[in-house]
Design an enzyme around this catalytic site. Structure first.
Site, short mmCIF file in Angstrom:
data_model
loop_
_atom_site.label_atom_id
_atom_site.label_comp_id
_atom_site.label_asym_id
_atom_site.label_seq_id
_atom_site.Cartn_x
_atom_site.Cartn_y
_atom_site.Cartn_z
NE ARG A 1 1.84 28.62 27.23
CZ ARG A 1 2.64 27.63 27.62
NH1 ARG A 1 2.25 26.80 28.54
NH2 ARG A 1 3.79 27.47 27.05
NE ARG B 1 -3.52 22.38 26.87
CZ ARG B 1 -2.36 21.73 26.95
NH1 ARG B 1 -2.23 20.53 26.46
NH2 ARG B 1 -1.32 22.29 27.55
NE ARG C 1 -4.52 22.59 21.30
CZ ARG C 1 -4.25 21.36 20.88
NH1 ARG C 1 -5.01 20.78 19.98
NH2 ARG C 1 -3.20 20.71 21.36
CG ASP D 1 4.46 28.27 20.85
OD1 ASP D 1 3.87 27.98 21.91
OD2 ASP D 1 5.63 27.89 20.61
CE1 TYR E 1 11.17 23.69 24.52
CE2 TYR E 1 11.38 26.08 24.61
CZ TYR E 1 10.84 24.90 25.09
OH TYR E 1 9.97 24.93 26.15
O1 CP3 Z 1 -0.14 33.66 27.18
C1 CP3 Z 1 -0.95 33.52 26.23
O2 CP3 Z 1 -2.18 33.42 26.41
C2 CP3 Z 1 -0.40 33.57 24.81
C3 CP3 Z 1 -0.10 32.31 24.24
C4 CP3 Z 1 1.26 31.62 24.36
C5 CP3 Z 1 1.43 30.32 23.82
N1 CP3 Z 1 2.75 29.99 23.92
C6 CP3 Z 1 0.38 29.49 23.21
C7 CP3 Z 1 0.45 28.03 23.52
C8 CP3 Z 1 2.49 32.04 24.84
C9 CP3 Z 1 2.85 33.34 25.55
C10 CP3 Z 1 3.43 31.01 24.55
C11 CP3 Z 1 4.87 31.10 24.84
C12 CP3 Z 1 5.66 29.88 24.95
N2 CP3 Z 1 5.58 28.75 24.18
C13 CP3 Z 1 6.74 29.71 25.84
C14 CP3 Z 1 7.24 30.74 26.81
C15 CP3 Z 1 6.37 30.86 27.99
C16 CP3 Z 1 6.52 29.76 29.00
O3 CP3 Z 1 5.51 29.08 29.25
O4 CP3 Z 1 7.61 29.61 29.57
C17 CP3 Z 1 7.26 28.41 25.64
C18 CP3 Z 1 8.39 27.78 26.42
C19 CP3 Z 1 6.53 27.83 24.58
C20 CP3 Z 1 6.72 26.49 23.94
C21 CP3 Z 1 5.49 25.66 24.16
N3 CP3 Z 1 4.38 25.71 23.33
C22 CP3 Z 1 5.19 24.82 25.25
C23 CP3 Z 1 6.12 24.51 26.39
C24 CP3 Z 1 3.87 24.35 25.06
C25 CP3 Z 1 3.06 23.52 26.04
C26 CP3 Z 1 2.76 22.13 25.63
C27 CP3 Z 1 1.54 21.63 26.39
O5 CP3 Z 1 0.73 20.92 25.79
O6 CP3 Z 1 1.38 21.95 27.59
C28 CP3 Z 1 3.38 24.91 23.86
C29 CP3 Z 1 2.03 24.75 23.29
C30 CP3 Z 1 1.16 25.92 23.55
N4 CP3 Z 1 1.42 27.17 23.10
C31 CP3 Z 1 -0.03 25.95 24.31
C32 CP3 Z 1 -0.48 27.28 24.28
C33 CP3 Z 1 -1.72 27.84 24.93
C34 CP3 Z 1 -0.67 24.73 24.99
C35 CP3 Z 1 -2.11 24.55 24.74
C36 CP3 Z 1 -2.52 23.73 23.57
O7 CP3 Z 1 -1.92 22.68 23.27
O8 CP3 Z 1 -3.53 24.12 22.98
#
Ligand code: CP3
Length: 345
Positions: free
Chosen positions: A27, A31, A40, A76, A153
Site C-alpha cells: 500500500r 491516502r 482520491r 485492488d 470476502y
Molecule cells: O500496495 C499498493 O500500493 C497497491 C494498491 C493496493 C490496493 N489494494 C489499493 C487500495 C493493494 C495491493 C490492495 C490489495 C488489497 N485490497 C488487499 C490485500 C492486501 C492487504 O492489505 O491485506 C485487501 C485485503 C484488499 C481489500 C481492501 N480494499 C481493503 C481492506 C481496503 C481498505 C479500506 C480502507 O478504507 O482502509 C481497500 C481499499 C483500498 N484499496 C485502498 C487502497 C489504497 C484504501 C485507500 C482508499 O480508500 O483510497
C-alpha cells in the site's frame, strides 16, 4: 532482468547479491500521500483502479516519491471478482462489501468465467502504461488476492474477525468450497499470467487472511489451491511472492504451497521465520504502527530487522502489512534511506 537500471529487488528475490537491501511497501500508494489524496478527492478507489491513466500515475508517483526499489500496480484484489459478476463496493476505513454473499452451489455456479482482457482490461492497460512511465528504472510488481482471502470476502460478505461463515462452509460444505476455490484458483492463474504478459516483473499473491487458519486446516482446505497456482506460475522467469498476516504458525505449510519470497508480519522475529522457511527470500516484518512512533523507535526496529538478517542475500525490506493512512511520508522515506545506507555493499 535485462535492461533494468535498478534490479536490486529482482536480485534479492532470487537470493543473489544486491548493491543494498531493496525496499518497497505494501500500500505504498494510498491516502497517507498528498498526491494520492488529491486524486482520491475526485474519484473513489475502484474508479481510480478502472482509469488506467490514474492508476498508472498513482503507482509511479508513489514509487518516485518514496525512492523505493519496486513499484506495485495500483489495483485492488476485488477487481477480478467484479469481472466474475460479483456486485460489491469498497467502504472507506472498512473494506469490501459484497452485495450477495456466496453461500451455496448455485452462487458458485453463477460466477462468470474470468477473461482478463475482457474483465479487467484497465489493469492490463495500467501495467503497460506504468512500464512505459518507469522507463526501466525499477521493476513492477503485479498481484492478486489468493483463493482463501477472496473466498473469505465472498462468503462473509465483507471483512471479518473470526471468519466463522467461511470456516463453516469450508468444513461442512465441500460441494460448495471445492468448486469455489477451484474457480478462484483458475482466475488467479489467468489474471497473474495476463499481468506478466503485460510487463509485470514479479507477482505477489496476497493471502492476507490465511493466518486465521490452523496448520492442518490450511493444509487440507487451502494448500492444494495456492499450491496449484504457484506450480502453474513456476518456470516463467518471474519471482513469485507469497504474503499473509499472522502466519507464524502456518509458515511451513505456506512454504509447501510455494513461492520464491515470503512476506511475514511482525508477530515473529524475522530470523526465526527465515529458519522455518529455509532457502527462500523473505520480506516484511516491520510493524506498520512502528512507523507512526518517533524516529528513535522505528530506526531501532528497522535496525533490529537488519541485524537479525545479518546481510544474508534474499532479504527485501518491507512492512509486515500495508502502510497505515496516518503515516507521514517523511517517516517512510527515512526508513528507505536508513536501509539503503546501512546495507550498502
Ligand atoms: O500496495 C499498493 O500500493 C497497491 C494498491 C493496493 C490496493 N489494494 C489499493 C487500495 C493493494 C495491493 C490492495 C490489495 C488489497 N485490497 C488487499 C490485500 C492486501 C492487504 O492489505 O491485506 C485487501 C485485503 C484488499 C481489500 C481492501 N480494499 C481493503 C481492506 C481496503 C481498505 C479500506 C480502507 O478504507 O482502509 C481497500 C481499499 C483500498 N484499496 C485502498 C487502497 C489504497 C484504501 C485507500 C482508499 O480508500 O483510497
Amino acid at each position: 532482468m535485462p535492461g533494468l537500471e535498478n534490479d536490486n529487488f529482482l536480485r534479492a528475490c532470487r537470493r543473489k547479491e544486491a548493491d543494498y537491501t531493496p525496499v518497497w511497501f505494501m500500500r505504498q500508494a494510498g491516502r497517507y500521500l498528498e498526491s494520492y489524496r488529491k486524486i482520491r478527492a475526485q474519484h473513489d478507489v475502484l474508479s481510480i483502479c478502472k482509469t488506467p491513466e490514474l492508476s498508472a500515475k498513482v503507482t509511479v508517483d508513489a514509487a518516485n516519491e518514496l525512492g523505493v526499489d519496486a513499484a506495485i500496480i495500483f489495483a485492488d484484489i476485488m477487481l477480478p471478482l467484479e469481472a466474475m459478476g460479483v456486485r460489491l463496493r469498497i467502504v472507506e476505513d472498512t473494506g469490501p462489501k459484497i452485495e450477495s454473499p456466496v453461500r451455496n452451489e448455485d452462487d458458485v455456479a453463477k460466477l462468470r468465467d474470468f477473461r482478463p482482457e475482457e474483465g479487467v482490461p484497465f489493469v492490463i492497460d495500467a501495467i503497460r502504461r506504468v512500464k512505459e512511465l518507469l522507463e526501466d528504472r525499477i521493476p513492477l510488481i503485479g498481484f492478486s488476492g489468493a483463493p482463501f482471502t477472496l473466498a473469505s470476502y465472498l462468503v462473509e460478505g465483507g471483512p471479518s474477525r473470526d471468519f466463522t461463515e467461511t470456516k463453516k462452509l469450508m468444513y461442512a460444505r465441500p460441494e460448495v468450497w471445492k468448486p469455489l476455490m477451484t474457480r478462484l484458483s483458475r482466475m488467479v492463474v489467468d489474471y497473474l499470467s495476463a499481468q506478466v504478459k503485460a510487463g509485470a516483473d514479479a507477482v505477489q499473491l496476497f493471502d492476507s487472511w490465511s493466518g486465521s487458519l490452523s496448520p492442518v486446516d490450511y493444509e487440507e482446505f487451502v494448500l492444494p489451491y495456492s499450491g496449484w497456482i504457484f506450480d502453474e506460475l513456476q518456470g516463467r522467469g518471474i519471482p513469485r511472492l507469497h504474503f499473509g498476516v499472522g502466519t507464524a504458525g502456518i509458515l511451513r505449510m505456506m512454504r509447501k504451497a510455494g513461492g520464491d519470497v515470503f512476506g511475514v508480519d511482525w508477530r515473529i522475529p524475522i530470523d526465526e521465520a527465515w529458519d522455518v522457511l529455509g532457502d527462500v527470500g523473505i520480506q516484511g516484518n516491520l510493524d506498520p504502527a512502528a512507523v507512526l512512533a518517533g524516529p528513535d523507535l522505528f530506526d531501532a526496529r528497522a535496525r533490529d530487522i537488519l541485524v537479525r538478517v545479518g546481510g544474508r542475500p534474499g532479504h527485501i525490506f518491507n512492512l509486515g502489512h500495508g502502510v497505515l493512512p496516518e503515516t507521514r511520508p517523511e517517516q517512510l522515506k527515512r526508513v528507505v534511506d536508513l536501509v539503503h545506507r546501512e546495507t550498502k555493499r
